[in-house]
Design a protein around this motif. Sequence first.
Motif, PDB file in Angstrom:
ATOM      1  N   LEU A 171     -16.255   4.524 -11.578  1.00  0.00           N
ATOM      2  CA  LEU A 171     -16.630   4.441 -10.161  1.00  0.00           C
ATOM      3  C   LEU A 171     -15.457   4.842  -9.272  1.00  0.00           C
ATOM      4  CD1 LEU A 171     -18.650   1.090  -9.911  1.00  0.00           C
ATOM      5  CD2 LEU A 171     -19.529   3.413  -9.582  1.00  0.00           C
ATOM      6  N   ASP A 172     -14.280   4.366  -9.615  1.00  0.00           N
ATOM      7  CA  ASP A 172     -13.082   4.637  -8.824  1.00  0.00           C
ATOM      8  C   ASP A 172     -12.765   6.127  -8.796  1.00  0.00           C
ATOM      9  OD1 ASP A 172     -10.541   4.092  -7.526  1.00  0.00           O
ATOM     10  OD2 ASP A 172      -9.619   4.393  -9.483  1.00  0.00           O
ATOM     11  N   ARG A 173     -12.832   6.779  -9.950  1.00  0.00           N
ATOM     12  CA  ARG A 173     -12.476   8.198 -10.017  1.00  0.00           C
ATOM     13  C   ARG A 173     -13.504   9.077  -9.312  1.00  0.00           C
ATOM     14  NH1 ARG A 173     -10.616   8.060 -16.385  1.00  0.00           N
ATOM     15  NH2 ARG A 173      -8.604   7.048 -16.011  1.00  0.00           N
ATOM     16  N   ARG A 174     -14.751   8.671  -9.373  1.00  0.00           N
ATOM     17  CA  ARG A 174     -15.803   9.493  -8.772  1.00  0.00           C
ATOM     18  C   ARG A 174     -15.909   9.313  -7.258  1.00  0.00           C
ATOM     19  NH1 ARG A 174     -19.372  11.764 -12.459  1.00  0.00           N
ATOM     20  NH2 ARG A 174     -19.159  10.984 -14.601  1.00  0.00           N
ATOM     21  N   GLY A 372     -12.203  17.457 -15.023  1.00  0.00           N
ATOM     22  CA  GLY A 372     -13.575  17.132 -15.340  1.00  0.00           C
ATOM     23  C   GLY A 372     -14.353  16.770 -14.086  1.00  0.00           C
ATOM     24  N   SER A 373     -15.671  16.812 -14.186  1.00  0.00           N
ATOM     25  CA  SER A 373     -16.517  16.544 -13.017  1.00  0.00           C
ATOM     26  C   SER A 373     -16.367  15.126 -12.502  1.00  0.00           C
ATOM     27  CB  SER A 373     -17.983  16.814 -13.375  1.00  0.00           C
ATOM     28  OG  SER A 373     -18.393  15.970 -14.446  1.00  0.00           O
ATOM     29  N   GLN A 374     -15.913  14.197 -13.360  1.00  0.00           N
ATOM     30  CA  GLN A 374     -15.782  12.814 -12.928  1.00  0.00           C
ATOM     31  C   GLN A 374     -14.549  12.583 -12.069  1.00  0.00           C
ATOM     32  OE1 GLN A 374     -15.154  13.969 -15.887  1.00  0.00           O
ATOM     33  NE2 GLN A 374     -13.387  12.985 -16.830  1.00  0.00           N
ATOM     34  N   ASN A 375     -13.625  13.540 -12.030  1.00  0.00           N
ATOM     35  CA  ASN A 375     -12.361  13.361 -11.297  1.00  0.00           C
ATOM     36  C   ASN A 375     -12.481  13.861  -9.854  1.00  0.00           C
ATOM     37  OD1 ASN A 375     -10.557  12.233 -13.383  1.00  0.00           O
ATOM     38  ND2 ASN A 375     -10.930  14.183 -14.413  1.00  0.00           N
ATOM     39  N   THR A 376     -13.441  13.334  -9.120  1.00  0.00           N
ATOM     40  CA  THR A 376     -13.699  13.792  -7.756  1.00  0.00           C
ATOM     41  C   THR A 376     -12.503  13.570  -6.841  1.00  0.00           C
ATOM     42  OG1 THR A 376     -16.002  13.160  -8.115  1.00  0.00           O
ATOM     43  CG2 THR A 376     -15.340  13.668  -5.853  1.00  0.00           C
ATOM     44  N   ARG A 377     -11.950  12.371  -6.900  1.00  0.00           N
ATOM     45  CA  ARG A 377     -10.827  12.059  -6.003  1.00  0.00           C
ATOM     46  C   ARG A 377      -9.589  12.874  -6.353  1.00  0.00           C
ATOM     47  NH1 ARG A 377      -9.454   6.265  -6.583  1.00  0.00           N
ATOM     48  NH2 ARG A 377      -8.629   7.064  -8.550  1.00  0.00           N
ATOM     49  N   THR A 378      -9.286  13.008  -7.647  1.00  0.00           N
ATOM     50  CA  THR A 378      -8.112  13.783  -8.050  1.00  0.00           C
ATOM     51  C   THR A 378      -8.254  15.237  -7.621  1.00  0.00           C
ATOM     52  OG1 THR A 378      -7.759  12.320  -9.944  1.00  0.00           O
ATOM     53  CG2 THR A 378      -6.681  14.470 -10.002  1.00  0.00           C
ATOM     54  N   ARG A 379      -9.470  15.773  -7.705  1.00  0.00           N
ATOM     55  CA  ARG A 379      -9.682  17.147  -7.254  1.00  0.00           C
ATOM     56  C   ARG A 379      -9.365  17.277  -5.760  1.00  0.00           C
ATOM     57  NH1 ARG A 379     -12.108  21.327  -9.429  1.00  0.00           N
ATOM     58  NH2 ARG A 379     -12.876  20.018 -11.139  1.00  0.00           N
ATOM     59  N   GLN A 408     -14.876  19.992   1.732  1.00  0.00           N
ATOM     60  CA  GLN A 408     -16.029  19.802   0.844  1.00  0.00           C
ATOM     61  C   GLN A 408     -15.720  18.773  -0.243  1.00  0.00           C
ATOM     62  OE1 GLN A 408     -16.870  23.716  -0.648  1.00  0.00           O
ATOM     63  NE2 GLN A 408     -17.456  24.553   1.350  1.00  0.00           N
ATOM     64  N   ASP A 409     -14.528  18.860  -0.838  1.00  0.00           N
ATOM     65  CA  ASP A 409     -14.158  17.940  -1.920  1.00  0.00           C
ATOM     66  C   ASP A 409     -14.030  16.505  -1.422  1.00  0.00           C
ATOM     67  OD1 ASP A 409     -14.077  20.033  -3.688  1.00  0.00           O
ATOM     68  OD2 ASP A 409     -11.901  20.294  -3.592  1.00  0.00           O
ATOM     69  N   ALA A 410     -13.524  16.344  -0.195  1.00  0.00           N
ATOM     70  CA  ALA A 410     -13.248  15.003   0.325  1.00  0.00           C
ATOM     71  C   ALA A 410     -14.483  14.296   0.845  1.00  0.00           C
ATOM     72  CB  ALA A 410     -12.207  15.092   1.445  1.00  0.00           C
ATOM     73  N   ALA A 411     -15.567  15.018   1.034  1.00  0.00           N
ATOM     74  CA  ALA A 411     -16.755  14.439   1.665  1.00  0.00           C
ATOM     75  C   ALA A 411     -17.328  13.269   0.879  1.00  0.00           C
ATOM     76  CB  ALA A 411     -17.823  15.520   1.848  1.00  0.00           C
ATOM     77  N   ALA A 412     -17.204  13.301  -0.451  1.00  0.00           N
ATOM     78  CA  ALA A 412     -17.832  12.267  -1.273  1.00  0.00           C
ATOM     79  C   ALA A 412     -16.859  11.164  -1.686  1.00  0.00           C
ATOM     80  CB  ALA A 412     -18.433  12.908  -2.526  1.00  0.00           C
ATOM     81  N   VAL A 416      -7.915   6.019   0.945  1.00  0.00           N
ATOM     82  CA  VAL A 416      -6.820   6.082   1.909  1.00  0.00           C
ATOM     83  C   VAL A 416      -5.843   7.180   1.533  1.00  0.00           C
ATOM     84  CG1 VAL A 416      -4.788   4.833   2.753  1.00  0.00           C
ATOM     85  CG2 VAL A 416      -7.007   3.697   2.685  1.00  0.00           C
ATOM     86  N   ARG A 417      -5.649   7.383   0.233  1.00  0.00           N
ATOM     87  CA  ARG A 417      -4.718   8.440  -0.200  1.00  0.00           C
ATOM     88  C   ARG A 417      -5.232   9.823   0.194  1.00  0.00           C
ATOM     89  NH1 ARG A 417      -3.584   8.595  -6.020  1.00  0.00           N
ATOM     90  NH2 ARG A 417      -5.666   7.735  -6.343  1.00  0.00           N
ATOM     91  N   VAL A 418      -6.528  10.041   0.059  1.00  0.00           N
ATOM     92  CA  VAL A 418      -7.087  11.324   0.479  1.00  0.00           C
ATOM     93  C   VAL A 418      -6.963  11.483   1.991  1.00  0.00           C
ATOM     94  CG1 VAL A 418      -9.198  12.690   0.638  1.00  0.00           C
ATOM     95  CG2 VAL A 418      -8.637  11.520  -1.492  1.00  0.00           C
ATOM     96  N   ARG A 419      -7.228  10.415   2.737  1.00  0.00           N
ATOM     97  CA  ARG A 419      -7.068  10.487   4.203  1.00  0.00           C
ATOM     98  C   ARG A 419      -5.629  10.824   4.579  1.00  0.00           C
ATOM     99  NH1 ARG A 419     -10.254   5.654   4.503  1.00  0.00           N
ATOM    100  NH2 ARG A 419      -8.469   4.468   5.225  1.00  0.00           N
ATOM    101  N   GLN A 420      -4.677  10.224   3.843  1.00  0.00           N
ATOM    102  CA  GLN A 420      -3.271  10.508   4.126  1.00  0.00           C
ATOM    103  C   GLN A 420      -2.949  11.978   3.868  1.00  0.00           C
ATOM    104  OE1 GLN A 420      -0.972   8.705   5.507  1.00  0.00           O
ATOM    105  NE2 GLN A 420       0.720  10.134   5.201  1.00  0.00           N
TER     106      GLN A 420
END
Length: 452
Positions: A171-174, A372-379, A408-412, A416-420
């Motif tokens: 859940l966290d990674r996606r 991998g597709s599950q690494n949404t946040r890392t992408r 597009q990647d950040a939408a899902a 806080v790290r992505v916002r930063q």
Amino acid sequence: MARPVTNAAFDGLLTAAGYGNAHAAFARQLNHVGREQGAWRYDAASVYWWLRGRRPGEHVQEAMAETLARKLGRAVSAAELGFGVLASTGTCVYPASVDAAIDAAEQIWMTLAKHLNRQADGSFDSGKALQAALGWRYDLPDQAVIRRGRQKVTSSDVQSLYALADHFTDLDRRHGSGSPHTRAVMADLLVRQVGPMLRGTYTDAVGRELLRAAAVLAGQLAFMSYDAGDHSRAQHHVTLGMRLAKAGNDRLYGAHLLANLATQAVFLGHAREAARLAEAAIDGAGRAPAAVLARLHATAATAYGQAGERRACQLALNKAEHSLGRTGTESGPRWVGYFTPAHLAGAALRCLGDLHLYPQALRHAPDALTLGSQNTRTRALHTALIAMTHARAGDTDAACEWSRTLVQDAAAVQSVRVRQRLRELTTSLRMHRASPQLNEALLALSAAPAAT
């Protein structure tokens, strides 16, 4: 031979309330008062140890005071119980014993489960982080962790906890950890399921397994709190996880958690402290599997990169690349399987960019996106790094193009790290001369859901 009572205040209250020779009865009433906080399993043995210096969690002390107040017919404060002042959930003291770690874990899990939207007081404490590293590395190992309680714990019971950890990790990674609800649900499960198991009946072998599984769950909750920007609580969770891992004789996972603490320190700008933490993790891991060493050296590289230590950064990065190249010949623990060449490439992007070696950094961009597709946040995080590196290198056209991909990647993702990273990219782009393409990219970044 019974040990002498050291908590005279608690002993006096028990006697005054009629529990002086009825410790089991007091424990039953305490379990009844605390029934809303999970399946407590305190017994006469628990009271024995409380009278002899063991300190229960703050929430347990409150229930004790309520239990005694009902019998005495007057208000009883937790301060009267004689346990002294406990560290608050905002502090990050490395517990001296397994029992202290279990008490502290129950306390912080309970607080998080009850207060969905409340962040812990305080901030990341680099001094406490270094103290935890010393305690984890040099404290003597725990001789035995056998325990007798009401709930029998078996090895198969412990294995179910790893499935629980895998679920929340996915859940966290996606989706990221920005929603407090996910963390509160996990904390509630820890209170109701893991807490009673930790206080149950188990052999030393099963107890070590249980403590290792509890460390993994604490580590996952720590990382989720870090991703959500709750840095004080994240540090507390990871410190507890390190203590549980040590009690479980899991040196490698303890080193992994210490590296997570270093990663958090890098995020918050404590570069030199982060480097010390990463090196302590490498030292403590010893002759670890190649995948574990790759992850630890990559963390050290990011710390040295942020600190401007070019030679140390390059050396750590080379060691990480060499170790990752050997992973095909060595099997590592199950939890390190997440660390792939893409994650190492992301670390290289970060540290080389911090050293202003932008062409070298961008050579790692293609590999950083082989996720991998599950690494949404890392992408999303890696895409932001690529865009930011282009912007800092002066290639605004490429930066704007990658910015559109990032939106597009950040939408899902709630993170806080992505916002930063979005804010850092916006700042980098604004340093360049305005153009229609640049203005369009800035508008898209400002409108991104993760930027709000």
